[in-house]
Scaffold this motif. Structure first.
Motif, PDB file in Angstrom:
ATOM      1  N   TYR A  68      -8.107  -0.393   0.432  1.00  0.00           N
ATOM      2  CA  TYR A  68      -7.177   0.192  -0.525  1.00  0.00           C
ATOM      3  C   TYR A  68      -7.205  -0.639  -1.812  1.00  0.00           C
ATOM      4  CZ  TYR A  68      -5.305   2.910   3.355  1.00  0.00           C
ATOM      5  OH  TYR A  68      -5.171   3.769   4.413  1.00  0.00           O
ATOM      6  N   ILE A 107       0.829  -1.206   0.000  1.00  0.00           N
ATOM      7  CA  ILE A 107       0.000   0.000   0.000  1.00  0.00           C
ATOM      8  C   ILE A 107       0.863   1.256   0.000  1.00  0.00           C
ATOM      9  CG2 ILE A 107      -1.618   1.356   1.423  1.00  0.00           C
ATOM     10  CD1 ILE A 107      -2.814  -1.376   2.313  1.00  0.00           C
ATOM     11  N   ALA A 127      -0.549   6.483  -0.448  1.00  0.00           N
ATOM     12  CA  ALA A 127      -1.614   5.630   0.086  1.00  0.00           C
ATOM     13  C   ALA A 127      -2.869   6.478   0.264  1.00  0.00           C
ATOM     14  CB  ALA A 127      -1.182   5.032   1.417  1.00  0.00           C
ATOM     15  N   LYS A 135      -2.471   3.707  -6.566  1.00  0.00           N
ATOM     16  CA  LYS A 135      -3.739   3.466  -5.869  1.00  0.00           C
ATOM     17  C   LYS A 135      -4.868   4.291  -6.497  1.00  0.00           C
ATOM     18  CE  LYS A 135      -0.619   3.554  -3.336  1.00  0.00           C
ATOM     19  NZ  LYS A 135       0.830   3.195  -3.458  1.00  0.00           N
TER      20      LYS A 135
END
Length: 244
Positions: free
Chosen positions: A173, A137, A160, A144
């Motif tokens: 996520y 992450i 993140a 992301k």
């Protein structure tokens, strides 16, 4: 609705130069990818778009369709947009040249998204996969994505996102997988615009689509693609293919 696949195949790669021509159990990586895209049976035509005479010759030798780029390009969207200008198509699917293990089911979902979009509200469709490993992450190499309640992309980042201020709040996520399906007109619109501020900052091309008002539908998949970005990835791919 005519759907075609474009495989951008740049010879040089910063982390693994010439990776697309590396041997993968008797065939170059790019040949494996091309054959997998054809075998998927989802596309009216499959093209390789490259800046390399060596890659061009490899695909032509197996009877494949290949287009030689006329310009230098900073991203895959620009490379395939140049190539697709004079090709008849409604939907253009960008298949990554360094991912020979094609996830056919996820590609079917992307294509179905456009077939179901009778009001033509979607300009692009792409894939996301849930992440749970905190190291992954926080890894900036993993892009992301956050979406709205209808699964349209709101933002992409190497950071993140979302940031969780209160640690007792549960959140998910998602990693963006770099497989796109475009309406041809959206792809050509991108090609005729300049790099936007957020795209320049994050070095994520899909941010340009958001910044100019295009709608990106995100489809969740549970399948992790196997990309060949490093020599170590190639070793893993060889072992996987040998065991198939």
């Amino acid at each position: 609705m005519k759907v075609i696949a474009m495989i951008p195949a740049r010879y040089q790669a910063s982390r693994f130069p010439g990776k697309l021509m590396k041997d993968l159990v008797g065939k170059p990586v790019i040949e494996r990818t091309f054959e997998a895209a054809v075998k998927a049976g989802l596309f009216a035509s499959v093209y390789v778009v490259t800046d390399s005479q060596e890659i061009k010759k490899t695909i032509e030798n197996i009877g494949g369709k290949v287009i030689l780029s006329k310009k230098e390009h900073s991203c895959g969207s620009d490379r395939i947009a140049e190539a697709v200008q004079d090709i008849e198509a409604d939907i253009v699917v960008n298949v990554q040249g360094d991912e020979p293990f094609i996830d056919t089911e996820s590609l079917k979902k992307l294509i179905k998204t456009f077939k179901d979009d009778t009001k033509r509200t979607i300009d692009l469709a792409s894939l996301k996969v849930k992440m749970t490993d905190i190291k992954e992450i926080n890894n900036p190499n993993n892009v992301k994505v956050i979406t709205d309640t209808d699964n349209f992309a709101m933002y992409f980042s190497r950071s993140a996102i979302p940031y969780v201020r209160d640690k007792d709040v549960s959140t998910s996520y998602f990693k963006h997988k770099g497989v796109y399906a475009f309406r041809k007109e959206a792809l050509l619109y991108f090609y005729n615009t300049t790099m936007t501020p957020l795209e320049s900052a994050e070095k994520i091309e899909c941010l340009r689509y958001l910044e100019v008002g295009k709608k990106i539908k995100m489809i969740e998949t549970k399948s992790e693609s196997i990309g060949i970005d490093t020599p170590e990835d190639l070793v893993k791919a060889i072992e996987l293919l040998k065991n198939v």
